[in-house]
Design an enzyme around this catalytic site. Structure first.
Site, PDB file in Angstrom:
ATOM      1  N   SER A  57       0.832  -1.198   0.000  1.00 26.65           N
ATOM      2  CA  SER A  57       0.000   0.000   0.000  1.00 26.65           C
ATOM      3  C   SER A  57       0.875   1.259   0.000  1.00 26.65           C
ATOM      4  CB  SER A  57      -0.964  -0.041   1.184  1.00 26.65           C
ATOM      5  OG  SER A  57      -1.973   0.933   1.048  1.00 26.65           O
ATOM      6  N   ASP A  61      -5.646  -3.411  -2.713  1.00 28.36           N
ATOM      7  CA  ASP A  61      -4.681  -3.149  -1.650  1.00 28.36           C
ATOM      8  C   ASP A  61      -4.105  -4.446  -1.064  1.00 28.36           C
ATOM      9  OD1 ASP A  61      -3.383  -2.317   0.753  1.00 28.36           O
ATOM     10  OD2 ASP A  61      -4.666  -0.549   0.821  1.00 28.36           O
TER      11      ASP A  61
END
Length: 737
Positions: free
Chosen positions: A75, A221
């Site tokens: 991320s 993500d």
């Protein structure tokens, strides 16, 4: 005679041996130190804006001269790890993060002033978030609030992809980026391929950002499956010491969970915390775990990146004692940094421009925005601006680029991706309008739009409206050239509108006006400024008294004639602009009713910090003859002589002007454009040959105090207007006009 003594050598062997031994011992110690330095793996976890703390971590590692042998990120950790592996130092990264406009970056569309005129008009009538694709497979909406258009262009800039595509496997520092396959739930590790695409995939927060389709997978993500990828660096470079940095958000307290959004956020946080716990359990006493104190900083606080980085720096400085044994001397560290630093590159000259990946959209429709010249150096800021303008047409999920070297030529390849839920759409609009003197009105609007019906981009728009005003319309828009500069348009509509007649603020009659209209026009798009049109109009009005006294003629009115218009718009927002200007001018010449109508309008705004000053002026009326009573010019309503009800003042000619001052008191969250304001407007208006309110002649005035702003639902406002003549009105409005 004394015997001559032989001169002793400066260095004798018994003196040399200890010195050589010392040098050999030092060299062997240095060699042993170099060879015995443990392999170090750096792990940068996810946490949204909290990931800016990683920059502070890197600052201390650089200060202590701690090299690493591989790095893995998830991320926001993937962004920092990718940029660092690509050669950016922590100081440059801190500067880039601080200068980035994160609020704007999480809005895909360009500013309103960079959107073409036709898209502006669709935005005015329909809610952008209501767009739903329609196909033989059924209905489908956008896969996320944000597709990542501006974010991807920022990644390109950050890692210098404008000098050539950055491949993970080509980086000097081994890098791993973690993402999640949203279809299978698998953990996906990228050790090769496009650096910027891997970074974007790892940062695609479900629900906020659309999944990225890459290498046959739909990726989101990586924090869902491995937010602190300790295992990866052990496998990637056989790391003996892991430096793991955890910046994840803590779970919400039970009392703070009170809605769908907070429940969704908590579910993601639970998944993330579970895999972080597993990663932490794999750490050994030799590893170094850093968890900065990020209390009070949320995953959305991107504008506080400098403060977040400082906290990461403080937490890492506290671990300096554990990190010091991993440090090397200045010469060795300088050599390590030089291996990973960004080498200065000469400006790349573009030899060719290609567009790849289009199925329905004509490439000329996209390239009309490109100002990059063949044979000139690549203008990266200009290219980013042009790609955003192309994206604003509304045909694409994203518009990217890559720079290729082919046969000794530099090829700029534009990579548009058409909307997977297009090219036919359903759009919705609604409004709720309540005023003290005009009562309440409502409207629900829907449209079916078919795009790219032919290679030039023909469109059909069928619309209907139900509520206080009702009607249906059909519009055919046909560009005449691939760049869509010239066009013809046919618009037919049937509407029922309400008209009220007032005397001394009292409604004395109400009429229903049935309007049938057919327009045939040709026009030209003036870049992104606006449109000029010339055409013919046929119109028929049938007026029927609904309640009250008969004051308007009720016989049908039929008019036809030439019409022309020029509309230019460079405001930065549609309803509550902060800067820019717009103007409109329209003219209609009746061939049978012996009258003409001229409408003029000018609007401007200028901001100073959180203050916005605005001016608007308009005129609507006949230039010869007299406007039909059934189609008189109107004044009254919000910011249109606000002390009076909407349309309360009718006449042959109306003039209006106001000056307003607004204070921005709040801004919409990430992914939504707009702000909330408190404002005060001073207004003046005049009605020539009044039909409604015949006793109010000459210049009239109003003052308006209001709160409102532009939101994802359109304009929202409440206000109180009062005229010195005693007329007062209050407003509440939500939706699209």
């Amino acid at each position: 005679m004394r015997a001559r003594h032989a001169r002793k050598p400066l260095f004798q062997s018994h003196h040399l041996r200890p010195a050589l031994a010392a040098l050999l011992l030092l060299a062997s110690a240095s060699f042993a130190s170099a060879t015995e330095r443990p392999r170090v793996g750096l792990v940068l976890g996810g946490g949204g804006a909290r990931g800016a703390a990683h920059i502070g971590v890197l600052e201390v590692l650089e200060q202590l001269r701690v090299p690493v042998d591989c790095v893995a990120g998830t991320s926001m950790g993937a962004l920092v790890a990718g940029a660092w592996a690509a050669g950016l130092d922590s100081a440059t990264m801190r500067s880039e993060m601080a200068s980035a406009n994160w609020g704007d970056m999480f809005m895909d569309n360009p500013g309103y002033d960079d959107v073409n005129y036709r898209s502006k008009r669709l935005t005015q009538r329909y809610l952008p978030g209501s767009e739903t694709g329609v196909s033989a497979q059924g209905a489908a909406g956008p896969p996320g609030v944000v597709s990542g258009q501006k974010i991807k262009l920022f990644f390109n800039q950050l890692v210098r992809a404008d000098a050539g595509e950055r491949a993970i496997e080509s980086l000097a520092l081994p890098l791993s980026i973690i993402a999640t396959d949203i279809g299978s739930g698998e953990r996906v590790v990228y050790r090769d391929g496009s650096l910027t695409l891997a970074m974007q995939a790892s940062m695609s927060v479900p629900g906020l950002m659309a999944p990225l389709e890459y290498r046959g997978r739909k990726l989101v993500d990586g924090g869902l499956v491995d937010n602190l990828p300790v295992r990866e660096v052990r496998e990637r470079c056989n790391a003996q010491v892991v430096i793991a940095v955890n910046v994840g958000s803590p779970l919400l307290k039970a009392g703070d969970i009170s809605g769908l959004l907070s429940v969704s956020a908590q579910m993601v946080a639970i998944l993330t915390e579970q895999n972080v716990t597993q990663s932490r359990a794999s750490l050994t006493p030799r590893d170094i775990y850093i968890q900065p104190d990020l209390t009070g900083l949320s995953a959305a606080d991107f504008e506080r990146s400098a403060e977040t980085a400082d906290r990461g720096r403080a937490a890492t400085q506290a671990m300096a004692g554990a990190l010091q044994p991993l440090a090397v001397d200045e010469v060795s560290y300088a050599a390590w940094r030089a291996q990973h630093a960004v080498a200065p590159t000469a400006q790349v000259r573009i030899d060719a421009i290609e567009v790849a990946g289009l199925n329905k959209v004509n490439p000329a429709t996209l390239t009309r925005y490109l100002q990059q010249k063949i044979g000139a150096p690549l203008d990266t800021p200009g290219l980013n601006r042009d790609l955003l303008r192309a994206y604003g047409d509304g045909y694409y999920e994203r518009v990217d680029y890559t720079l290729l070297r082919q046969h000794e030529r530099n090829v700029l390849r534009i990579l548009p991706s058409e909307k997977s839920w297009g090219p036919d759409y359903v759009r919705l609009g609604l409004n709720l309008n309540s005023s003290l003197s005009g009562g309440s009105t409502y409207s629900l609007r829907a449209a079916y739009q078919k795009t790219w019906l032919n290679p030039l981009g023909g469109e059909l728009l069928l619309s209907a409206e139900l509520g206080s005003d009702t009607g249906v319309a059909a519009e055919w828009y046909q560009p005449l050239d691939p760049a869509q500069r010239y066009f013809v348009e046919t618009l037919g509509s049937v509407r029922r509108e309400n008209t009220a007649i007032y005397v001394d603020d009292q409604r004395i009659s109400s009429y229903r006006d049935n309007v049938s209209r057919l327009d045939l026009v040709g026009g030209i798009n003036i870049g992104l400024l606006g449109q000029a049109r010339l055409g013919w109009r046929e119109e028929q009005r049938t007026v029927r008294l609904d309640t009250g006294l008969p004051t308007l003629p009720i016989e049908p009115l039929r008019v036809s004639g030439w019409l022309a218009s020029l509309e230019l718009d460079q405001l930065d927002q549609l309803y509550f602009p902060s800067r820019g200007w717009s103007m409109r001018a329209s003219w209609f010449e009746s061939t049978h009713a012996d009258y003409s109508r001229l409408a003029l309008g000018l609007n401007g705004a200028y901001s100073m910090g959180d203050w916005v000053m605005g001016l608007r002026a308009s005129y609507d009326g006949s230039t010869h003859g007299r406007l039909p009573l059934q189609d008189s010019a109107k004044l009254g309503g919000f910011l249109n002589l606000s002390g009076f009800a909407a349309g309360q003042l009718l006449g042959d000619k109306v003039a209006y002007a106001h000056a307003r001052g607004e204070r921005i008191v709040g801004r919409m969250p990430l992914g939504l454009r707009g702000d909330m304001r408190l404002g005060l407007a001073l207004e003046a208006g005049r009605v020539g040959e009044p039909l409604s309110e015949p006793n109010r002649s000459g210049w009239l005035n109003s003052a308006l105090l209001y709160a409102g702003g532009e939101t994802s639902f359109g304009p929202v406002y409440i206000g109180l207007g009062r005229s010195s003549s005693g007329s007062t009105n209050a407003y509440l409005f939500i939706g699209t006009p």
